[in-house]
Structure formats: C-alpha cells, structure tokens
Design a protein around this motif. Sequence first.
Motif: not given
Length: 300
Positions: A71-81
């Motif tokens: 699987r492709r796994v993506v982790a983001l920084d939410l805005s403000g973080h």
Amino acid sequence: MTATTPEGAPAWFTEALAASVEVGIVNVGGADIHYRAWGKPGDESGIVLVHGGAAHSRWWDHIAPFLAGDRRVVALDLSGHGDSGRRPEYRMELWADEVLATAEAGRAGPHPLVIGHSMGGMVSLTTARLRGSELAGAVAIDTPFWDNLPEDAAANAQQAFGPLRTYPTKDDALRRFKLIPTQDGNVPAVLAHIAETSLHERASGWSWKFDPNVFRGRTTLRTLTLPQCRVAVFRAERGLVPPDMGDLIAERLGRVVPVVEIPFSAHHVMIDQPLSLITGLRTLLADWTHSEPHKPTPEV
C-alpha cells in the motif's frame, strides 16, 4: 530537518527510519501542506495517517513503513502543525480537505483509508462524515469523543501550548519537551525521535513547530453519524477512551464498528506500545481487505 537515529534504538525502529520516504507539498486553500510518503502506489487502497493536536507527521515515521507492504502510506502535517503553513483559523472541515488533497497528491487514492490519533481521529471521522463515499474507511485511535481533548484542556488551563518560546540551543528545548497527557513506559528511541523532529531552528534559537492558535476557537466533533464508509475505533487500555465510551461510540455508529483495545497502552499509543498498534492495524487491514462490511440494522 533530518533527525538522527537515537543511540540504543531497537532494530525494528532503526529499520523503519531507514525506509525510503518521499516528501511533498500540496497547496490547500492557500496553505502549503507538507507530507511524507512510503511504499509504491498499487491496487490496494492507500492510507493517510493524521497526527494529534500539536503533533506532526513524523510521529508516524516508525509506524508507516510497517503498513506500506503493498500500500501507499502518506502522513501529513495538518495546517498549523509541523512544516505546513498556518491559517487565520482552523476548522475540522478544512483539515478534512487537507487529508483528501494529500491523499491525491501523495498517490494514496482514489479511495484511501484515513487513520487518525486523538484529534486526528476527529479529523478522520469528519472526513468520513463529509466525504465518506470517497474513502475505504476511517479509524480513530484513542479519540475521546464528547470530552475535551487533552491539548485543548491544557491550553485552556494555561498549562501548555501558550505563546511559543525560543530556546538558545536544541538541548535546552528538548529538556522542556513533554507529552500531554504525560505517560510512563515510553519507548525511549521513539520519544527522542518525536521530540527532536518537533523543533525547528530560527535566527534567534529553537522553538516548537505548532501554531498556538490551533487551540483557540477550534470546533470539535461532538456528534457522530453513520458515514458512508467503514469505521473502526482503537482505544488505549490506559488512555482517554474508557470502555463505556467505546461502547457508546459503537452504538452511535450503528453497532457495526469494531472497538479494538491496545493492552497496557496509554493515550500516545505509538510511543509506548508501537508494535501492538502496528499489529492491530495490520489485522484490521487484513480483515477489511477480505471481508464484506456489515450494514447497520435499520430501526423499526
């Protein structure tokens, strides 16, 4: 910022941090959203990992590679973080837009599974409520629905998350790092990695990456409605979701929601029981890949 692998780290942790990772940026509503991605895009639904309040994508560095087999796994920084941009105000609905935009930009679509911890669990279920037909499912990890999130409570009590301080050295800042809520039994290498990647250097010194305004006037998820996708709830045995709250969440979502308990874990499950969390998520993914979703029984 490139973090170093802490001395004495277990082999599985060192292997995770050595995994190949891509970084990217997508603009959502005028804010640049940073993300990290593991694995190759494939036929299986990808995964988007959503951090909690005042946290960032690198809380998942030691978890994501073990979910990225096919699987492709993506982790983001939410805005403000993290390394993402800031906004005048922060809303769950806009964070949900960031999740889906990151899934597309990071090639985790077209029907990703969204997994969120604490506040990130609220973001995950908000995404499921608003855009559930576009998701393979949503998972909330130790998200205390109907109660204040620990970061909000600490900010309101002026115990943490006030105006950002600047420290003269990285070591000075790291000595002040603490989890909210505090907990024992953390894996030292994981805690050290998360602390180090929570900082950035400025001309005047070192400070934390989050925007304190995240905790001012933010709307939270107070009602649960059955979304158009699968949902699961993970609770930490010693965390913020007691068994009766887990049962109530399942009831509100139609009694078709698995509630999985991670034993011996406190709220920040990925820091004190990371391997149990990985095992639980892998088991859920295997089941959802090979089973048909249950439908809630209509009320008569």
